[in-house]
Design a protein around this motif. Structure first.
Motif, PDB file in Angstrom:
ATOM      1  N   ARG A  57      -5.052 -15.132 -11.859  1.00 20.19           N
ATOM      2  CA  ARG A  57      -5.046 -15.681 -13.211  1.00 20.19           C
ATOM      3  C   ARG A  57      -6.450 -15.750 -13.797  1.00 20.19           C
ATOM      4  O   ARG A  57      -7.451 -15.678 -13.077  1.00 20.19           O
ATOM      5  CB  ARG A  57      -4.415 -17.081 -13.212  1.00 20.19           C
ATOM      6  N   VAL A  58      -6.470 -15.885 -15.111  1.00 17.00           N
ATOM      7  CA  VAL A  58      -7.719 -16.053 -15.864  1.00 17.00           C
ATOM      8  C   VAL A  58      -7.605 -17.330 -16.666  1.00 17.00           C
ATOM      9  O   VAL A  58      -6.561 -17.593 -17.289  1.00 17.00           O
ATOM     10  CB  VAL A  58      -7.963 -14.858 -16.806  1.00 17.00           C
ATOM     11  N   PHE A  59      -8.654 -18.154 -16.643  1.00 24.23           N
ATOM     12  CA  PHE A  59      -8.655 -19.414 -17.382  1.00 24.23           C
ATOM     13  C   PHE A  59      -9.892 -19.487 -18.269  1.00 24.23           C
ATOM     14  O   PHE A  59     -10.963 -18.989 -17.906  1.00 24.23           O
ATOM     15  CB  PHE A  59      -8.671 -20.617 -16.437  1.00 24.23           C
ATOM     16  N   LEU A  60      -9.732 -20.124 -19.423  1.00 28.40           N
ATOM     17  CA  LEU A  60     -10.896 -20.433 -20.260  1.00 28.40           C
ATOM     18  C   LEU A  60     -11.619 -21.638 -19.678  1.00 28.40           C
ATOM     19  O   LEU A  60     -10.988 -22.634 -19.319  1.00 28.40           O
ATOM     20  CB  LEU A  60     -10.457 -20.770 -21.687  1.00 28.40           C
ATOM     21  N   THR A  61     -12.938 -21.557 -19.599  1.00 22.45           N
ATOM     22  CA  THR A  61     -13.711 -22.733 -19.229  1.00 22.45           C
ATOM     23  C   THR A  61     -13.776 -23.682 -20.416  1.00 22.45           C
ATOM     24  O   THR A  61     -13.389 -23.322 -21.539  1.00 22.45           O
ATOM     25  CB  THR A  61     -15.133 -22.328 -18.812  1.00 22.45           C
ATOM     26  N   SER A  62     -14.260 -24.866 -20.215  1.00 18.49           N
ATOM     27  CA  SER A  62     -14.399 -25.800 -21.334  1.00 18.49           C
ATOM     28  C   SER A  62     -15.374 -25.246 -22.370  1.00 18.49           C
ATOM     29  O   SER A  62     -15.178 -25.398 -23.576  1.00 18.49           O
ATOM     30  CB  SER A  62     -14.879 -27.170 -20.831  1.00 18.49           C
ATOM     31  N   GLU A  63     -16.424 -24.560 -21.876  1.00 15.91           N
ATOM     32  CA  GLU A  63     -17.367 -23.913 -22.808  1.00 15.91           C
ATOM     33  C   GLU A  63     -16.666 -22.786 -23.571  1.00 15.91           C
ATOM     34  O   GLU A  63     -16.905 -22.584 -24.765  1.00 15.91           O
ATOM     35  CB  GLU A  63     -18.569 -23.349 -22.047  1.00 15.91           C
ATOM     36  N   GLY A  64     -15.807 -22.056 -22.856  1.00  9.30           N
ATOM     37  CA  GLY A  64     -15.055 -20.980 -23.501  1.00  9.30           C
ATOM     38  C   GLY A  64     -14.136 -21.502 -24.588  1.00  9.30           C
ATOM     39  O   GLY A  64     -13.989 -20.885 -25.648  1.00  9.30           O
ATOM     40  N   GLN A  65     -13.521 -22.654 -24.350  1.00 14.57           N
ATOM     41  CA  GLN A  65     -12.646 -23.251 -25.357  1.00 14.57           C
ATOM     42  C   GLN A  65     -13.432 -23.652 -26.599  1.00 14.57           C
ATOM     43  O   GLN A  65     -12.965 -23.481 -27.733  1.00 14.57           O
ATOM     44  CB  GLN A  65     -11.930 -24.464 -24.756  1.00 14.57           C
ATOM     45  N   THR A  66     -14.637 -24.160 -26.384  1.00 18.39           N
ATOM     46  CA  THR A  66     -15.495 -24.530 -27.512  1.00 18.39           C
ATOM     47  C   THR A  66     -15.909 -23.300 -28.310  1.00 18.39           C
ATOM     48  O   THR A  66     -15.860 -23.295 -29.555  1.00 18.39           O
ATOM     49  CB  THR A  66     -16.757 -25.262 -27.007  1.00 18.39           C
ATOM     50  N   ILE A  67     -16.307 -22.243 -27.593  1.00 16.97           N
ATOM     51  CA  ILE A  67     -16.725 -21.007 -28.253  1.00 16.97           C
ATOM     52  C   ILE A  67     -15.562 -20.394 -29.027  1.00 16.97           C
ATOM     53  O   ILE A  67     -15.731 -19.866 -30.127  1.00 16.97           O
ATOM     54  CB  ILE A  67     -17.269 -20.003 -27.216  1.00 16.97           C
ATOM     55  N   LYS A  68     -14.359 -20.476 -28.459  1.00 18.12           N
ATOM     56  CA  LYS A  68     -13.180 -19.917 -29.129  1.00 18.12           C
ATOM     57  C   LYS A  68     -12.971 -20.582 -30.493  1.00 18.12           C
ATOM     58  O   LYS A  68     -12.684 -19.908 -31.489  1.00 18.12           O
ATOM     59  CB  LYS A  68     -11.939 -20.094 -28.257  1.00 18.12           C
ATOM     60  N   LYS A  69     -13.122 -21.899 -30.542  1.00 18.54           N
ATOM     61  CA  LYS A  69     -12.955 -22.619 -31.816  1.00 18.54           C
ATOM     62  C   LYS A  69     -14.003 -22.194 -32.841  1.00 18.54           C
ATOM     63  O   LYS A  69     -13.755 -22.233 -34.050  1.00 18.54           O
ATOM     64  CB  LYS A  69     -13.033 -24.121 -31.573  1.00 18.54           C
ATOM     65  N   LYS A  70     -15.182 -21.793 -32.358  1.00 22.34           N
ATOM     66  CA  LYS A  70     -16.236 -21.339 -33.264  1.00 22.34           C
ATOM     67  C   LYS A  70     -15.989 -19.912 -33.739  1.00 22.34           C
ATOM     68  O   LYS A  70     -16.260 -19.571 -34.899  1.00 22.34           O
ATOM     69  CB  LYS A  70     -17.593 -21.412 -32.558  1.00 22.34           C
ATOM     70  N   PHE A  71     -15.489 -19.067 -32.834  1.00 21.80           N
ATOM     71  CA  PHE A  71     -15.324 -17.653 -33.149  1.00 21.80           C
ATOM     72  C   PHE A  71     -14.108 -17.375 -34.025  1.00 21.80           C
ATOM     73  O   PHE A  71     -14.121 -16.444 -34.835  1.00 21.80           O
ATOM     74  CB  PHE A  71     -15.207 -16.837 -31.858  1.00 21.80           C
ATOM     75  N   GLN A  72     -13.033 -18.148 -33.862  1.00 23.52           N
ATOM     76  CA  GLN A  72     -11.792 -17.853 -34.591  1.00 23.52           C
ATOM     77  C   GLN A  72     -11.974 -17.807 -36.111  1.00 23.52           C
ATOM     78  O   GLN A  72     -11.557 -16.851 -36.755  1.00 23.52           O
ATOM     79  CB  GLN A  72     -10.703 -18.866 -34.212  1.00 23.52           C
TER      80      GLN A  72
END
Length: 298
Positions: A57-72
């Motif tokens: 499996r692949v999981f978003l890190t907490s940093e990845g979740q933050t970056i996702k909210k910025k990139f969307q």
């Protein structure tokens, strides 16, 4: 300072949505190795671990979740700008992204693709099928340009709509049960029917209940159908009756279904077929599709 490219961001968002390298690569039309290299470049450039990877499996890190909210929102704005530019050049018809609900799609898609190609050979028409709620969410996220839906349905005031035509509802009943039925049925007489309807979430269910003023006692609660084909197979076996739109009736007029379709009156219950869009630059696309869809279905 490292500056992510649009490609970096699109690849990251696709992987963050699917959490699967194979599925994300397939959706992006690239190889898994190309996707993996791009994600590694992004993580290295940002000096942040965006994903946790295991053998399965692949999981978003907490940093990845933050970056996702910025990139969307960046990608949404970028896509919107591109479509606005497209609207300034020619007719803005080079690319049309259409969302369409399941109770319309089967009766229009083949002819819609063919006629679009005939009338505008350079237009690329991409189609997504989904429930009305999903189609409207896609409009909000600028994932599609236009939705082909049925009204009434609650819409935001910011949406623009173009009503195409009314689509009357018919009573679907097994041929055996319809032997003593009139050729036209007063909608008031539906109170005598036990109806099989699509499951919650399908606007056709809500429109049938609303326009025919049905009570919940008339609806069979032990069945939750996801398609009209499933509903009609039960109707044919005499397990109940249903309400179907005229476009379904016309599409199936030469079929071997063991079902009769009886028009309703006083007043005729119906749904209204319409195009809906969220941004002004989609108007030309809506006008183009409106002529084709109306020609197909009327």
């Amino acid at each position: 300072m490292f500056k992510p490219t649009i490609k970096h961001i699109e690849y990251f968002l696709e992987l963050s949505n699917t959490l699967s390298f194979s599925r994300a690569a397939e959706n992006l039309f690239i190889t898994q190795s190309a996707l993996s290299n791009a994600i590694q470049d992004l993580e290295s450039g940002l000096a942040i671990s965006l994903f946790e990877r295991s053998s399965r499996r692949v999981f978003l890190t907490s940093e990845g979740q933050t970056i996702k909210k910025k990139f969307q929102p960046l990608i949404q704005d970028y896509s919107k700008i591109l479509h606005e530019i497209e609207g300034l050049s020619n007719t803005g018809l080079s690319n049309i992204r259409l969302g369409i609900i399941p109770t319309i799609a089967p009766y229009v898609l083949g002819d819609l693709l063919k006629k679009t190609k005939q009338q505008s050979p350079n237009t690329r028409l991409t189609i997504t099928e989904g429930l009305t709620k999903v189609v409207l969410e896609q409009l909000d996220n600028n994932e599609i340009d236009i939705g082909l839906i049925a009204l009434p349905y609650p819409l935001k005031s910011a949406y623009q709509t173009k009503v195409l035509f009314d689509d009357p509802l018919y009573l679907a009943i097994s041929k055996e049960k319809s032997k003593n039925m009139p050729h036209t049925l007063d909608a008031e007489n539906l109170k005598e029917q036990q109806l099989l309807l699509l499951e919650d979430g399908h606007c056709l269910r809500d429109q049938a209940i609303q326009s025919c003023q049905l009570s919940m006692n008339q609806i069979q609660t032990g069945f939750k159908g996801t398609s009209l084909a499933t509903v009609l197979s039960l109707v044919a076996q005499g397990e109940g009756t249903s309400l179907v739109p005229e476009m379904f009736v016309l599409y199936n007029k030469d079929s071997e279904l063991d079902v009769n379709f009886i028009p309703l009156s006083s007043p005729t219950p119906l749904r209204t077929i319409a195009l809906v869009w969220a941004y002004p630059f989609s108007k030309n696309k809506a006008e183009f599709l409106a002529k084709i869809v109306t020609d197909i279905l009327q």
